[in-house]
Structure formats: structure tokens, C-alpha cells
Design a protein around this motif. Structure first.
Motif, PDB file in Angstrom:
ATOM      1  N   GLY A  34       0.816  -1.213   0.000  1.00  0.00           N
ATOM      2  CA  GLY A  34       0.000   0.000   0.000  1.00  0.00           C
ATOM      3  C   GLY A  34       0.845   1.256   0.000  1.00  0.00           C
ATOM      4  O   GLY A  34       0.531   2.234  -0.694  1.00  0.00           O
ATOM      5  N   VAL A  54       2.080   2.090  -3.452  1.00  0.00           N
ATOM      6  CA  VAL A  54       1.077   2.794  -4.260  1.00  0.00           C
ATOM      7  C   VAL A  54       1.074   4.276  -3.924  1.00  0.00           C
ATOM      8  O   VAL A  54       0.934   5.131  -4.809  1.00  0.00           O
ATOM      9  N   SER A  64       3.072   4.706  -8.575  1.00  0.00           N
ATOM     10  CA  SER A  64       2.156   3.666  -9.034  1.00  0.00           C
ATOM     11  C   SER A  64       2.857   2.613  -9.879  1.00  0.00           C
ATOM     12  O   SER A  64       2.571   1.417  -9.755  1.00  0.00           O
ATOM     13  N   GLU A  65       3.775   2.997 -10.756  1.00  0.00           N
ATOM     14  CA  GLU A  65       4.457   2.011 -11.589  1.00  0.00           C
ATOM     15  C   GLU A  65       5.368   1.117 -10.749  1.00  0.00           C
ATOM     16  O   GLU A  65       5.450  -0.090 -10.984  1.00  0.00           O
ATOM     17  N   ALA A 124       4.796   0.380  -7.724  1.00  0.00           N
ATOM     18  CA  ALA A 124       3.880  -0.494  -6.989  1.00  0.00           C
ATOM     19  C   ALA A 124       3.489  -1.701  -7.832  1.00  0.00           C
ATOM     20  O   ALA A 124       3.357  -2.819  -7.308  1.00  0.00           O
ATOM     21  N   ILE A 125       3.317  -1.493  -9.142  1.00  0.00           N
ATOM     22  CA  ILE A 125       3.017  -2.622 -10.027  1.00  0.00           C
ATOM     23  C   ILE A 125       4.176  -3.609 -10.029  1.00  0.00           C
ATOM     24  O   ILE A 125       3.981  -4.833  -9.942  1.00  0.00           O
ATOM     25  N   ALA A 161      -3.659   1.752   0.562  1.00  0.00           N
ATOM     26  CA  ALA A 161      -3.581   2.473  -0.714  1.00  0.00           C
ATOM     27  C   ALA A 161      -4.893   3.136  -1.092  1.00  0.00           C
ATOM     28  O   ALA A 161      -4.957   3.811  -2.131  1.00  0.00           O
ATOM     29  N   GLN A 164      -5.189   6.862  -2.517  1.00  0.00           N
ATOM     30  CA  GLN A 164      -4.677   7.010  -3.875  1.00  0.00           C
ATOM     31  C   GLN A 164      -5.596   6.321  -4.883  1.00  0.00           C
ATOM     32  O   GLN A 164      -5.875   6.867  -5.957  1.00  0.00           O
ATOM     33  N   LEU A 165      -6.070   5.123  -4.554  1.00  0.00           N
ATOM     34  CA  LEU A 165      -6.936   4.384  -5.471  1.00  0.00           C
ATOM     35  C   LEU A 165      -8.257   5.118  -5.699  1.00  0.00           C
ATOM     36  O   LEU A 165      -8.774   5.149  -6.823  1.00  0.00           O
TER      37      LEU A 165
END
Length: 598
Positions: free
Chosen positions: A182, A185, A189-190, A192-193, A230, A233-234
Motif C-alpha cells: 500500500g 502505491v 504507481s508504476e 507499486a506494479i 492504498a 490514492q486508489l
């Protein structure tokens, strides 16, 4: 505890050394790039919203008056929140520079902790941490793309927690891993992926080998905790998506996807760091026909050591999986076309959204996975590949520690030649403050809009208008005025649509497209200027009287109190005069215009 503290201090010192002179920027400098200015603005905005209990994922202090959503922007809300006390005390530029200084050492220490779970000797784990955190790849990101470097911190963190969870499934480790994902993120974001993919690679074989409730419930807890941490942000990303904020044309995505693959043999060539030691020719790898946005290179020393680690640890548990992960990341980092020695090859080429790509390269199919089409920088896979490469290099040092200790000194010497990054001289530096220029604006508490010329909404994709001065966003953190310009990772289409409706901005973009002849030579032919736009030359198209009148009324409605012209262009001066602005003063090479008295 003392041993870990000493090692962390040593890593931090090494990070300062291999990225020098970046630490000297604490004296009041920044890299002269809009990315750096955007990070400084982000730290200021987070501290501003935290202290005012506001929503940080939307701002009307960029792209004023329309504002812009920041759900897909590299805002780094978690680092911004952590650095808020520093930002409020000594300013956002200091927060940014301080974080840049400590990130390499933290990267080293995080990888060292993960390496200790697999490697048998302390020197091997220390070497693995150094090859990861001090790499030229992450050093360059630390200089110019802080969100990527800070996000990479969660790769070894999630690796360590995933391995520990496999060994001892339990509530504490599952919650810790969920918090780490979390937090990734909330940082980038990238990254986090990539961290999520690494977690799946570690946990999935464990889950499938002998499925049981004792394994399933900790995994479910990881996902639940990660989603909760997260969630701010989500939610912001979902809101922006619902409003059409990520409605990017597929052809534009396809075009940009082809720009960031790594070429061969550049991926494994000596890093640019060797040029600092006089080995200039070795620092000219065949990266790509275009400039990559980073230095996605493993380097010769790390590559050789990692291969040696595969051989030395072939029978060690996990060595083959690490080698396979390294290979897979390297292949994905090639992108949608194959570059070899500066030449592009497209095996079995097929058209995708109007762009020719190769169906035999895995990245071509990865970006077609729903939700991952915006993962357009293939070279980011090299950062994930750096994790297994560093661990395998540590395995080679492990073997040397037991069988050939003198070789460790040679490895250390060769590593110094390639580790770190000392900046790109083409980027240059800029000050953190321009008081002569900004003091009158800061003294105006009307919250009127400041327009910087060249004017534009820039960042990732799409883009609108021209390339504005990087210093503009840094000044915004000092005077606090809303800015007409914007710099975001993903420019929402609603923002562009709202700005296009304003005659003042739309005609300003048209006018700055051209350069008029000097005012003392009115009969000279007008010529097109190309510093801002990559278009063919064309005659100057004058603004009509009706358009000028509409722009003048619009400027008054927009409450534009200041216009800063960062470049000399008689066409812009003429337009500002016609729309009701008069020259006020000039400082630090910038001319300032204010609305004329009614």
C-alpha cells in the motif's frame, strides 16, 4: 542494532559519494528540469494541504482556473507527508534535496536485508545492497526522477517480507507486507506494479505447491491491508478515471510505448560512470536511436558477477528462479521493437493502433493487459531485473569469500568504476529562489493568477501548449499564487478542454508559436520560431481585433494579476499590450507585466 546502524551510515555516505555533487545542492540549487520543479511543487502542495486539512489529489494552483486532478500524477503523497515537518520548517526544495540524498543509502540497506535471507556471508549481502542501491540505473533516477528511485525502495522491502511470510505465515508478516504494498502505491504507481509482480512471483509457487487455509488467509490479509492503505490514492485515481481524466488516445499511447525500450548491447554495456575516470569511449553504449529517459543499464561488472553467481549457486535453492526473473525482465525491457547497435528491427511486425510493433517481444502483449496500457516505459522493467541481478552478484561474492578472497578487492575496484551517477551536464542547475523577481508577487495577497510565458500544460501525455521555464513552479511554492501552467504525469482531458475554452489562453498559445520581427522593422517578413513546437515553418497569422477583444475580456475575468515572460518575443509583447497588460519591471532576466489601470 549497532551493527545495522553503522552499516546504514556507511551506505548513506557511499550514496552521497557516488552521486556527488548532488548533495551540494542543499546549499540552494536544483537540477534545471521541470521534473525537479514538479517534485518541489509536490512537497509544497502536500504540506499546504496537510496543514489546511485539504484534499491533495486535486489542485487549482496549476492550470488555473480549471485546476487539475493529481490521481495519476507523480505526487508522492507518502514521502510528501513524511517530509511535511521539514517542508514547513525550511521549505520544499530542502525536503526534495534531502530525500534525494538519503534514498541511495536506503536502497542499499533494504536490499542488504533481503539478501541476508538468501546469501550465506555478510560480504555477499553487503555487495548485493551496494550493487542495487548505488547502481547507475537508480542513481540517474534519483537525480531526475525521484518518484522512481523512492518507489524502487519497496522492491527489496516486499521481497524480504514475502520470503519471511513463506517461511513463517502469520498475522504480523502478512499485515507488514500489505502495508508495504500500500505504501508503494502512495509513493509511485508504476513501482507499486513492479512490487506487486515481485510479490506474486515469490508467493504464487508457495501457494500452489500445497494449498491450505494456513497459506490462503495470510495472502488474503496481504491484499486487504494493501487495499486499505492504498485506498486514498486508489479512490483519487478512480474519481479521475470516472471524470474522463485518463481518456488518452490509444494511438498516442502506442507511439510513446515504442520510445522507451532498451537496445542491445547497451543494456549490458559499461555505465556512463566510467567516463568520470577517463574511459570516455566505454561510456558510449548503443542504447537506442533515441535518448532513453533513464540509464537502464546493468553494467559490465554487475552482469559478469551475476552470471558468475548463477554458475556458483546453480544448486542453491532459488538461484535458477532468480536467473529466470532477471532474464524475463531483460527481455521485457527491450520494449515493443528490437534495437541493436542503433538500428531498429521489428520481427514479424504487425500494426497496433497505427504503430508497427513486434508480436514476438513480450512487452507488446504486456501493455495490452487491461489496466496496464499506461505502463509505457519498457525500460522500467530493468529496475525490477536489478533485484535478481544484485542478489546473484552477491552470490558470486559469497563464493569468493570462501574460495578466492583476493578477487573481492578486484570486484570492489571494478564496481567503483561503474557505480553511481554524477549528473548530466546538459541539464544544468537552477536556484531554489529568485527573490528579486518573486518578492513583489509574494507581497500581493490577492491570490490573482500568475501566467508564465511560454505557457503550456506539460508533463507526460497528452501535452498542450509550449515548454515553460522550470523555475516557474519553484517560484509558485514561494509566492503561493495559483499558476496558469501545469506539469503533471498524466494531463486530464477535462483540464485541456476547460483551458481551451478561454480565449486568452488559446490565443496566447497561438501567438507564442511565432516570432515577430523587431518593432523597429515593421515591413520585415515574419518568421516561424521552432524552440517550442516541432512543426513546419509557416507565416505568422495575426490575431484579429475580435479575438483580441475576447481575450482582453477573458483575461479580466480570469483575475490574471501577473504575467512573467521568460523569453524575448515581440509577438507576445504585442499580444499582452493589446489584451490590457503593461510592463512593470524586469528581474533575473524575466520581464513582468501587470494589468493596466482601467
Amino acid at each position: 542494532v549497532i551493527g545495522h546502524a553503522v552499516l546504514l551510515i556507511c551506505y548513506l555516505a557511499a550514496g552521497v559519494a557516488v552521486t556527488w555533487p548532488r548533495a551540494s545542492y542543499l546549499a540552494g540549487q536544483l537540477p534545471s528540469s521541470r521534473d525537479s520543479a514538479s517534485y518541489v511543487w509536490g512537497f509544497w502542495w502536500m504540506a499546504h494541504q496537510v496543514s489546511h486539512l485539504g484534499n491533495p489529489w486535486f489542485t487549482n494552483h496549476m492550470a488555473a482556473p480549471a485546476g487539475v486532478f493529481l490521481g495519476f500524477h507523480a505526487l508522492m503523497p507518502l514521502p510528501g507527508l513524511i517530509m511535511t515537518p521539514v517542508t514547513l520548517a525550511v521549505g520544499p526544495s530542502a525536503s526534495y534535496n534531502l530525500l534525494v540524498i538519503v534514498v541511495p543509502g536506503l536502497l542499499c540497506y533494504a536490499m542488504y536485508r533481503a539478501a541476508r535471507l538468501w546469501l550465506s556471508t555478510q560480504p555477499g549481502a553487503i555487495a548485493a545492497g551496494a550493487f542495487f542501491g548505488l547502481s547507475a540505473m537508480l542513481g540517474q533516477e534519483d537525480w531526475y526522477h525521484l518518484n522512481i528511485a523512492a518507489g524502487a525502495l519497496f522492491l527489496p522491502i516486499t521481497l524480504e517480507l514475502s520470503v519471511r511470510l513463506r517461511r513463517s505465515p502469520g498475522l504480523r508478516l502478512a499485515a507488514g507486507l500489505g502495508v508495504a504494498l500500500g505504501a508503494a502505491v502512495l509513493t509511485d504507481s508504476e513501482s507499486a506494479i513492479l512490487a506487486a509482480i515481485l510479490t506474486v512471483v515469490v508467493l504464487l509457487p508457495w501457494l500452489l505447491r500445497r494449498p491450505s487455509a494456513a497459506k490462503l488467509w495470510p495472502t488474503a490479509l496481504v491484499a486487504a491491508v494493501a487495499a486499505v492503505v492504498a485506498s486514498p490514492q486508489l479512490i483519487a485515481m478512480a474519481q479521475e478515471q470516472v471524470r474522463g481524466g485518463l481518456a488518452i488516445k490509444e494511438q498516442l499511447l502506442a507511439v510513446t510505448i515504442k520510445l522507451y525500450g532498451i537496445g542491445l548491447p547497451g543494456m549490458f554495456s559499461p555505465t556512463p560512470r566510467v567516463a568520470n575516470f577517463g574511459l570516455v569511449r566505454l561510456a558510449l553504449p548503443f542504447l537506442h536511436s533515441r535518448d532513453n529517459e533513464q540509464v537502464p543499464m546493468f553494467g559490465v561488472t554487475l552482469t559478469v558477477l551475476a552470471l558468475a553467481g548463477v554458475v556458483a549457486g546453480w544448486r542453491r535453492r532459488g538461484a535458477r528462479q532468480l536467473a529466470l526473473l532477471w532474464l524475463g525482465c531483460a527481455v521485457l525491457a527491450l520494449g515493443a521493437t528490437l534495437w541493436v547497435g542503433g538500428h531498429q528491427f521489428i520481427p514479424f511486425g504487425q500494426m497496433w493502433n497505427g504503430v508497427e510493433v513486434s508480436p514476438v517481444l513480450p512487452y507488446t502483449w504486456f501493455v495490452r493487459i487491461p489496466g496496464l496500457s499506461s505502463f509505457r516505459e519498457a525500460d522500467r522493467w530493468a529496475i525490477l531485473g536489478l533485484v535478481p541481478a544484485a542478489l546473484l552478484a552477491g552470490a558470486a561474492v559469497d563464493w569468493m569469500r570462501c574460495h578466492a578472497r583476493p578477487l573481492i578487492a578486484l570486484v570492489a575496484a571494478l564496481g567503483v568504476l561503474e557505480l553511481g551517477y554524477s549528473g548530466n551536464p546538459k541539464v544544468g542547475e537552477m536556484p531554489t529562489a529568485l527573490p528579486r523577481l518573486d518578492q513583489p508577487i509574494a507581497a500581493d495577497h490577492s491570490q490573482s493568477v500568475v501566467v508564465d510565458v511560454p505557457y503550456g500544460l506539460r508533463g507526460g501525455i497528452p501535452e498542450y501548449g509550449g515548454r515553460f521555464a522550470a523555475e516557474a513552479l519553484v517560484l509558485a511554492t514561494a509566492d503561493g499564487h495559483p499558476r496558469a501552467i501545469a506539469y503533471v504525469s498524466r494531463l486530464p482531458q477535462p483540464t485541456i478542454t476547460a483551458i481551451e475554452k478561454h480565449p486568452f489562453y488559446s490565443r496566447l498559445i497561438h501567438v507564442q508559436h511565432y516570432t515577430l520581427p523587431p518593432l523597429n522593422a515593421p515591413d520585415s517578413p515574419a518568421v516561424h520560431s521552432l524552440p517550442l513546437f516541432d512543426t513546419a515553418a509557416a507565416p505568422y497569422v495575426p490575431v484579429t481585433a475580435a479575438q483580441v477583444a475576447a481575450a482582453r475580456r477573458d483575461a479580466a475575468r480570469l483575475n490574471i494579476g501577473w504575467v512573467l515572460t521568460w523569453s524575448s518575443n515581440p509577438a507576445i509583447v504585442s499580444y499582452l499590450t493589446q489584451t490590457g497588460f503593461r510592463f512593470s519591471y524586469r528581474a533575473d532576466g524575466v520581464s513582468v507585466y501587470r494589468p493596466a489601470p482601467r
